[in-house]
Design a protein around this motif. Structure first.
Motif, PDB file in Angstrom:
ATOM      1  N   PRO A 119       0.779  -1.246   0.000  1.00 21.75           N
ATOM      2  CA  PRO A 119       0.000   0.000   0.000  1.00 21.75           C
ATOM      3  C   PRO A 119       0.807   1.292   0.000  1.00 21.75           C
ATOM      4  O   PRO A 119       0.261   2.356  -0.280  1.00 21.75           O
ATOM      5  CB  PRO A 119      -0.807  -0.111   1.299  1.00 21.75           C
ATOM      6  N   MET A 120       2.098   1.228   0.327  1.00 17.58           N
ATOM      7  CA  MET A 120       2.876   2.453   0.490  1.00 17.58           C
ATOM      8  C   MET A 120       3.655   2.796  -0.774  1.00 17.58           C
ATOM      9  O   MET A 120       3.988   1.924  -1.573  1.00 17.58           O
ATOM     10  CB  MET A 120       3.834   2.310   1.679  1.00 17.58           C
ATOM     11  N   ARG A 121       3.944   4.085  -0.930  1.00 19.77           N
ATOM     12  CA  ARG A 121       4.775   4.538  -2.044  1.00 19.77           C
ATOM     13  C   ARG A 121       6.230   4.176  -1.734  1.00 19.77           C
ATOM     14  O   ARG A 121       6.737   4.469  -0.641  1.00 19.77           O
ATOM     15  CB  ARG A 121       4.650   6.049  -2.227  1.00 19.77           C
ATOM     16  N   THR A 171       0.979   9.924  10.124  1.00 22.52           N
ATOM     17  CA  THR A 171       0.294   9.194   9.056  1.00 22.52           C
ATOM     18  C   THR A 171      -1.148   8.893   9.451  1.00 22.52           C
ATOM     19  O   THR A 171      -2.068   8.974   8.630  1.00 22.52           O
ATOM     20  CB  THR A 171       1.030   7.881   8.734  1.00 22.52           C
ATOM     21  N   SER A 178      -0.604  11.459   4.861  1.00 23.50           N
ATOM     22  CA  SER A 178      -0.838  10.061   4.477  1.00 23.50           C
ATOM     23  C   SER A 178      -0.905   9.906   2.963  1.00 23.50           C
ATOM     24  O   SER A 178      -0.524   8.863   2.424  1.00 23.50           O
ATOM     25  CB  SER A 178      -2.124   9.534   5.122  1.00 23.50           C
ATOM     26  N   ARG A 179      -1.363  10.944   2.259  1.00 20.57           N
ATOM     27  CA  ARG A 179      -1.402  10.871   0.795  1.00 20.57           C
ATOM     28  C   ARG A 179       0.003  10.838   0.202  1.00 20.57           C
ATOM     29  O   ARG A 179       0.206  10.313  -0.898  1.00 20.57           O
ATOM     30  CB  ARG A 179      -2.191  12.048   0.222  1.00 20.57           C
ATOM     31  N   LEU A 182       1.016   6.906   1.167  1.00 16.42           N
ATOM     32  CA  LEU A 182       0.268   5.801   0.581  1.00 16.42           C
ATOM     33  C   LEU A 182       0.065   5.997  -0.918  1.00 16.42           C
ATOM     34  O   LEU A 182       0.017   7.123  -1.410  1.00 16.42           O
ATOM     35  CB  LEU A 182      -1.096   5.672   1.265  1.00 16.42           C
ATOM     36  N   LYS A 183      -0.069   4.891  -1.616  1.00 12.75           N
ATOM     37  CA  LYS A 183      -0.361   4.949  -3.043  1.00 12.75           C
ATOM     38  C   LYS A 183      -1.730   5.590  -3.272  1.00 12.75           C
ATOM     39  O   LYS A 183      -2.590   5.576  -2.386  1.00 12.75           O
ATOM     40  CB  LYS A 183      -0.343   3.546  -3.644  1.00 12.75           C
ATOM     41  N   ARG A 186      -5.341   4.504  -1.856  1.00 11.47           N
ATOM     42  CA  ARG A 186      -5.248   3.670  -0.662  1.00 11.47           C
ATOM     43  C   ARG A 186      -5.592   4.499   0.568  1.00 11.47           C
ATOM     44  O   ARG A 186      -5.400   5.712   0.598  1.00 11.47           O
ATOM     45  CB  ARG A 186      -3.846   3.069  -0.524  1.00 11.47           C
ATOM     46  N   THR A 188      -5.647   5.102   4.950  1.00  9.13           N
ATOM     47  CA  THR A 188      -4.866   4.879   6.165  1.00  9.13           C
ATOM     48  C   THR A 188      -5.396   3.700   6.969  1.00  9.13           C
ATOM     49  O   THR A 188      -4.622   2.974   7.605  1.00  9.13           O
ATOM     50  CB  THR A 188      -4.876   6.145   7.047  1.00  9.13           C
ATOM     51  N   GLU A 190      -6.231   0.931   6.098  1.00  8.87           N
ATOM     52  CA  GLU A 190      -5.689  -0.343   5.632  1.00  8.87           C
ATOM     53  C   GLU A 190      -4.454  -0.755   6.434  1.00  8.87           C
ATOM     54  O   GLU A 190      -4.181  -1.947   6.589  1.00  8.87           O
ATOM     55  CB  GLU A 190      -5.334  -0.260   4.151  1.00  8.87           C
ATOM     56  N   ILE A 191      -3.686   0.228   6.906  1.00  8.08           N
ATOM     57  CA  ILE A 191      -2.461  -0.090   7.652  1.00  8.08           C
ATOM     58  C   ILE A 191      -2.535   0.419   9.091  1.00  8.08           C
ATOM     59  O   ILE A 191      -1.515   0.540   9.761  1.00  8.08           O
ATOM     60  CB  ILE A 191      -1.217   0.494   6.946  1.00  8.08           C
TER      61      ILE A 191
END
Length: 214
Positions: A119-121, A171, A178-179, A182-183, A186, A188, A190-191
């Protein structure tokens, strides 16, 4: 719509998440496997080749054999009672569903599958890792004034732990931040479990290091 939900662990590729950081949700249109930082995997009925009890080597649970190109071929949901869980999944109608999927559900599946499971960049992950390691390295190189006392941990370690704690906290609390992490598309939530766990561990370690005489 009938839906089942189960909490457990997961193995995705070489990575593993333990209970209770993974949630499996299944209805007749979609199977979701939210493994927090490991990924949020979405499957249509047509994406599934089979669901079977996993081997002892993989851990007790169910193995999801699928045809989604962007996901690891090894997807295992870890839980006890694998055969009972497969029966419950079948009872939702998911495995034999050949009906068209609602448009909004299909759009969500496409969004998640196209961005991959993680999910993360990656640039955000790389920057985090660089800062984390530089702060620890600072202790070894004496940048924080503790090079002469042979202490394995010091101000750099404290700063690294504080950095990780506030990284997770911001985050959670800041949507603009958070943007950046995260991709696109997606969320926050979610994680969230991973971020809370990260704050718990780094906060505890920070307090422990703070009381160690250096």
């Amino acid at each position: 719509m009938y839906e089942i939900e189960e909490t457990g662990g997961a193995k995705i590729g070489l990575a593993q998440a333990t209970w209770p950081f993974v949630k499996l949700q299944v209805n007749k249109n979609v199977l979701r496997l939210n493994a927090s930082i490991l990924g949020n995997l979405y499957f249509r009925p047509s994406d599934i080749i089979s669901i079977e009890p996993s081997s002892l080597f993989s851990g007790a649970g169910i193995k999801i054999n699928h045809r989604v190109n962007g996901y690891s071929t090894k997807v295992v949901f870890l839980t006890s009672g694998s055969r009972d869980l497969i029966t419950r999944i079948a009872s939702t109608g998911f495995l034999n569903n050949t009906d068209p999927i609602p448009v909004e559900v299909e759009e969500e599946i496409v969004k998640y599958q196209s961005s991959g499971s993680f999910p993360m960049r990656w640039p955000a992950v790389i920057v985090f890792a660089i800062i984390w390691n530089l702060l620890f390295l600072g202790d070894q190189l004496g940048y924080f004034g503790n090079a002469d006392n042979n202490a394995p941990i010091g101000t750099g370690a404290q700063l690294a732990l504080a950095f990780a704690f506030f990284f997770a906290l911001i985050t959670l609390l800041s949507e603009p931040f958070s943007r950046l992490i995260l991709k696109e598309g997606r969320k926050t939530k979610e994680i969230r479990s991973f971020l809370f766990f990260m704050m718990l561990i780094t906060g505890f370690m920070f307090m422990m290091i703070s009381v160690i005489p250096i």
